[in-house]
Write a protein that holds these residues in place. Structure first.
Motif, PDB file in Angstrom:
ATOM      1  N   ALA A   5       0.834  -1.207   0.000  1.00 39.00           N
ATOM      2  CA  ALA A   5       0.000   0.000   0.000  1.00 39.00           C
ATOM      3  C   ALA A   5       0.866   1.252   0.000  1.00 39.00           C
ATOM      4  O   ALA A   5       0.565   2.226  -0.705  1.00 39.00           O
ATOM      5  N   LYS A   6       1.966   1.245   0.751  1.00 42.29           N
ATOM      6  CA  LYS A   6       2.870   2.400   0.776  1.00 42.29           C
ATOM      7  C   LYS A   6       3.467   2.650  -0.605  1.00 42.29           C
ATOM      8  O   LYS A   6       3.575   3.787  -1.051  1.00 42.29           O
ATOM      9  N   PRO A  20      -7.158  -9.217   9.771  1.00 46.23           N
ATOM     10  CA  PRO A  20      -7.981 -10.199   9.069  1.00 46.23           C
ATOM     11  C   PRO A  20      -8.561 -11.246  10.004  1.00 46.23           C
ATOM     12  O   PRO A  20      -7.990 -11.573  11.039  1.00 46.23           O
ATOM     13  N   LYS A  21      -9.710 -11.774   9.605  1.00 46.90           N
ATOM     14  CA  LYS A  21     -10.312 -12.912  10.288  1.00 46.90           C
ATOM     15  C   LYS A  21      -9.774 -14.149   9.582  1.00 46.90           C
ATOM     16  O   LYS A  21      -9.971 -14.318   8.373  1.00 46.90           O
ATOM     17  N   LYS A  56      -8.843 -14.797   0.894  1.00 45.36           N
ATOM     18  CA  LYS A  56      -8.233 -14.931  -0.427  1.00 45.36           C
ATOM     19  C   LYS A  56      -7.837 -13.614  -1.081  1.00 45.36           C
ATOM     20  O   LYS A  56      -6.944 -13.581  -1.914  1.00 45.36           O
ATOM     21  N   VAL A  57      -8.501 -12.513  -0.745  1.00 48.90           N
ATOM     22  CA  VAL A  57      -8.298 -11.253  -1.463  1.00 48.90           C
ATOM     23  C   VAL A  57      -7.789 -10.171  -0.509  1.00 48.90           C
ATOM     24  O   VAL A  57      -8.325  -9.987   0.579  1.00 48.90           O
ATOM     25  N   THR A  58      -6.735  -9.462  -0.935  1.00 43.09           N
ATOM     26  CA  THR A  58      -6.242  -8.292  -0.217  1.00 43.09           C
ATOM     27  C   THR A  58      -6.767  -7.056  -0.935  1.00 43.09           C
ATOM     28  O   THR A  58      -6.586  -6.927  -2.145  1.00 43.09           O
ATOM     29  N   CYS A  59      -7.422  -6.169  -0.210  1.00 45.76           N
ATOM     30  CA  CYS A  59      -7.993  -4.954  -0.788  1.00 45.76           C
ATOM     31  C   CYS A  59      -7.273  -3.737  -0.216  1.00 45.76           C
ATOM     32  O   CYS A  59      -6.899  -3.723   0.947  1.00 45.76           O
ATOM     33  N   PHE A  88      -8.848  -7.456   4.200  1.00 44.51           N
ATOM     34  CA  PHE A  88      -8.862  -8.769   3.554  1.00 44.51           C
ATOM     35  C   PHE A  88     -10.295  -9.284   3.520  1.00 44.51           C
ATOM     36  O   PHE A  88     -11.058  -9.061   4.447  1.00 44.51           O
ATOM     37  N   GLN A  89     -10.646  -9.993   2.428  1.00 45.25           N
ATOM     38  CA  GLN A  89     -11.970 -10.596   2.335  1.00 45.25           C
ATOM     39  C   GLN A  89     -11.918 -11.783   1.391  1.00 45.25           C
ATOM     40  O   GLN A  89     -10.967 -11.931   0.622  1.00 45.25           O
ATOM     41  N   GLU A  90     -12.947 -12.612   1.442  1.00 45.68           N
ATOM     42  CA  GLU A  90     -12.991 -13.831   0.635  1.00 45.68           C
ATOM     43  C   GLU A  90     -13.295 -13.572  -0.830  1.00 45.68           C
ATOM     44  O   GLU A  90     -12.804 -14.271  -1.694  1.00 45.68           O
ATOM     45  N   GLU A  91     -14.145 -12.607  -1.120  1.00 50.12           N
ATOM     46  CA  GLU A  91     -14.586 -12.351  -2.491  1.00 50.12           C
ATOM     47  C   GLU A  91     -13.877 -11.139  -3.066  1.00 50.12           C
ATOM     48  O   GLU A  91     -13.590 -10.177  -2.353  1.00 50.12           O
ATOM     49  N   PHE A  92     -13.665 -11.135  -4.375  1.00 49.80           N
ATOM     50  CA  PHE A  92     -13.036 -10.025  -5.065  1.00 49.80           C
ATOM     51  C   PHE A  92     -14.014  -8.858  -5.197  1.00 49.80           C
ATOM     52  O   PHE A  92     -15.177  -9.049  -5.525  1.00 49.80           O
TER      53      PHE A  92
END
Length: 118
Positions: A5-6, A20-21, A56-59, A88-92
């Motif tokens: 991100a930086k 994240p969970k 699965k997804v890093t946002c 972080f989340q499971e879906e894109f």
């Protein structure tokens, strides 16, 4: 993740990472041996691997507010405040995971943002 991100959005302010969970998983595995023709054949016992993984997804989001945190003392370039958040989340893509969105809503803008100008 914060380093990514930086590099994309700048180091100031430091990106805020929503913890994240972790997700549980189990997978059955068996060692494979390559035969002379390139084929594989199972070898040994089948075992189950159990663990925890990141979603699965890093946002990443670079957020910008047209209102500065501190009112400028002089006229000049357009002033604004901005911040970066990583989660972080499971879906894109959208929708943003409801639990993550609830955590984002609790963040105080003035605690994570900095002023800048164009």
């Amino acid at each position: 993740m914060a380093e990514d991100a930086k590099s994309r959005f700048g180091a100031d302010p430091a990106p805020v990472v929503i913890p994240p969970k972790l997700h549980s998983f189990s997978i059955q595995q068996q060692q494979q041996v390559r035969k002379p023709g390139g084929e594989f054949e199972p070898a040994g016992e089948v075992f189950t691997r159990i663990g925890r993984r990141l979603p699965k997804v890093t946002c990443m989001a670079s957020l910008r507010c047209p209102i500065p945190l501190v009112e400028p003392k002089e006229e000049g370039w357009f002033r604004h405040s901005h911040a970066t958040i990583v989660w972080f989340q499971e879906e894109f893509a959208f929708p943003i995971d409801a639990e993550v969105m609830a955590q984002i809503r609790t963040i105080e803008w003035s605690a994570i943002a900095v002023d800048a100008s164009d």
